[in-house]
Motif scaffolding. Structure first.
Motif, PDB file in Angstrom:
ATOM      1  N   HIS A   1       0.845  -1.197   0.000  1.00 55.86           N
ATOM      2  CA  HIS A   1       0.000   0.000   0.000  1.00 55.86           C
ATOM      3  C   HIS A   1       0.881   1.248   0.000  1.00 55.86           C
ATOM      4  N   ASN A   2       0.422   2.284  -0.694  1.00 63.15           N
ATOM      5  CA  ASN A   2       1.034   3.613  -0.675  1.00 63.15           C
ATOM      6  C   ASN A   2      -0.092   4.599  -0.355  1.00 63.15           C
ATOM      7  N   CYS A   3      -0.370   4.781   0.919  1.00 65.72           N
ATOM      8  CA  CYS A   3      -1.464   5.640   1.362  1.00 65.72           C
ATOM      9  C   CYS A   3      -0.955   7.076   1.447  1.00 65.72           C
ATOM     10  N   TRP A   4      -1.850   8.041   1.236  1.00 64.76           N
ATOM     11  CA  TRP A   4      -1.407   9.428   1.288  1.00 64.76           C
ATOM     12  C   TRP A   4      -2.517  10.337   1.797  1.00 64.76           C
ATOM     13  N   SER A   5      -2.077  11.538   2.219  1.00 71.87           N
ATOM     14  CA  SER A   5      -2.990  12.585   2.624  1.00 71.87           C
ATOM     15  C   SER A   5      -2.284  13.918   2.428  1.00 71.87           C
ATOM     16  N   ALA A   6      -3.047  14.957   2.101  1.00 67.68           N
ATOM     17  CA  ALA A   6      -2.450  16.277   1.872  1.00 67.68           C
ATOM     18  C   ALA A   6      -3.383  17.376   2.356  1.00 67.68           C
ATOM     19  N   ILE A   7      -2.763  18.447   2.837  1.00 72.23           N
ATOM     20  CA  ILE A   7      -3.488  19.636   3.289  1.00 72.23           C
ATOM     21  C   ILE A   7      -2.861  20.844   2.617  1.00 72.23           C
ATOM     22  N   GLY A   8      -3.693  21.720   2.057  1.00 72.65           N
ATOM     23  CA  GLY A   8      -3.209  22.905   1.358  1.00 72.65           C
ATOM     24  C   GLY A   8      -2.697  23.977   2.306  1.00 72.65           C
ATOM     25  N   ASN A   9      -2.093  24.995   1.731  1.00 68.34           N
ATOM     26  CA  ASN A   9      -1.554  26.112   2.514  1.00 68.34           C
ATOM     27  C   ASN A   9      -2.624  26.802   3.355  1.00 68.34           C
ATOM     28  N   ASP A  10      -3.869  26.744   2.887  1.00 73.57           N
ATOM     29  CA  ASP A  10      -4.975  27.390   3.592  1.00 73.57           C
ATOM     30  C   ASP A  10      -5.634  26.467   4.620  1.00 73.57           C
ATOM     31  N   GLY A  11      -5.072  25.264   4.806  1.00 76.15           N
ATOM     32  CA  GLY A  11      -5.622  24.323   5.774  1.00 76.15           C
ATOM     33  C   GLY A  11      -6.745  23.455   5.236  1.00 76.15           C
ATOM     34  N   VAL A  12      -7.092  23.614   3.977  1.00 79.35           N
ATOM     35  CA  VAL A  12      -8.162  22.826   3.366  1.00 79.35           C
ATOM     36  C   VAL A  12      -7.583  21.494   2.867  1.00 79.35           C
ATOM     37  N   PRO A  13      -8.230  20.379   3.191  1.00 74.20           N
ATOM     38  CA  PRO A  13      -7.752  19.079   2.709  1.00 74.20           C
ATOM     39  C   PRO A  13      -7.709  19.032   1.185  1.00 74.20           C
ATOM     40  N   LEU A  14      -6.621  18.487   0.654  1.00 75.61           N
ATOM     41  CA  LEU A  14      -6.454  18.352  -0.793  1.00 75.61           C
ATOM     42  C   LEU A  14      -6.793  16.951  -1.280  1.00 75.61           C
ATOM     43  N   GLY A  15      -6.925  15.998  -0.357  1.00 71.22           N
ATOM     44  CA  GLY A  15      -7.272  14.638  -0.722  1.00 71.22           C
ATOM     45  C   GLY A  15      -6.517  13.633   0.114  1.00 71.22           C
ATOM     46  N   GLN A  16      -6.936  12.393  -0.012  1.00 70.84           N
ATOM     47  CA  GLN A  16      -6.276  11.292   0.679  1.00 70.84           C
ATOM     48  C   GLN A  16      -6.692   9.987   0.028  1.00 70.84           C
ATOM     49  N   SER A  17      -5.929   8.941   0.306  1.00 73.51           N
ATOM     50  CA  SER A  17      -6.254   7.620  -0.238  1.00 73.51           C
ATOM     51  C   SER A  17      -5.833   6.539   0.733  1.00 73.51           C
ATOM     52  N   ASP A  18      -6.700   5.515   0.865  1.00 69.80           N
ATOM     53  CA  ASP A  18      -6.388   4.332   1.668  1.00 69.80           C
ATOM     54  C   ASP A  18      -5.618   3.296   0.849  1.00 69.80           C
TER      55      ASP A  18
END
Length: 81
Positions: A30-47
């Motif tokens: 698995h290569n799981c990920w998560s990201a948050i933008g500079n403004d604190g808004v979630p950019l996405g994630q994956s299980d």
């Protein structure tokens, strides 16, 4: 089981997905990920095949708990060894 975490700055969803693509290991389970933008808004994630809601979302909660902004994290999981 072995886990490898990679963290990088990111300004938008494209940068997050580019980083995920660059560091993901196709040999891993698995290569799981998560990201948050500079403004604190979630950019996405994956299980990435883990049970729904058990990887990407908890990773996002950790980032949010630290007040992290403008970051992407990819956690690569290898079974066995």
């Amino acid at each position: 089981t072995r886990f490898v975490a990679r963290l990088a700055p990111c300004k938008d969803r494209k940068a997050a997905l580019d980083f995920r693509r660059a560091v993901s290991d196709p040999r891993a389970n698995h290569n799981c990920w998560s990201a948050i933008g500079n403004d604190g808004v979630p950019l996405g994630q994956s299980d990435d095949g883990e049970p729904s809601g058990t990887a990407g979302m908890p990773m996002r909660r950790v980032l949010e708990g630290f007040g992290a902004c403008g970051v992407v994290v990819v956690i690569t999981k290898y079974f066995g060894g």
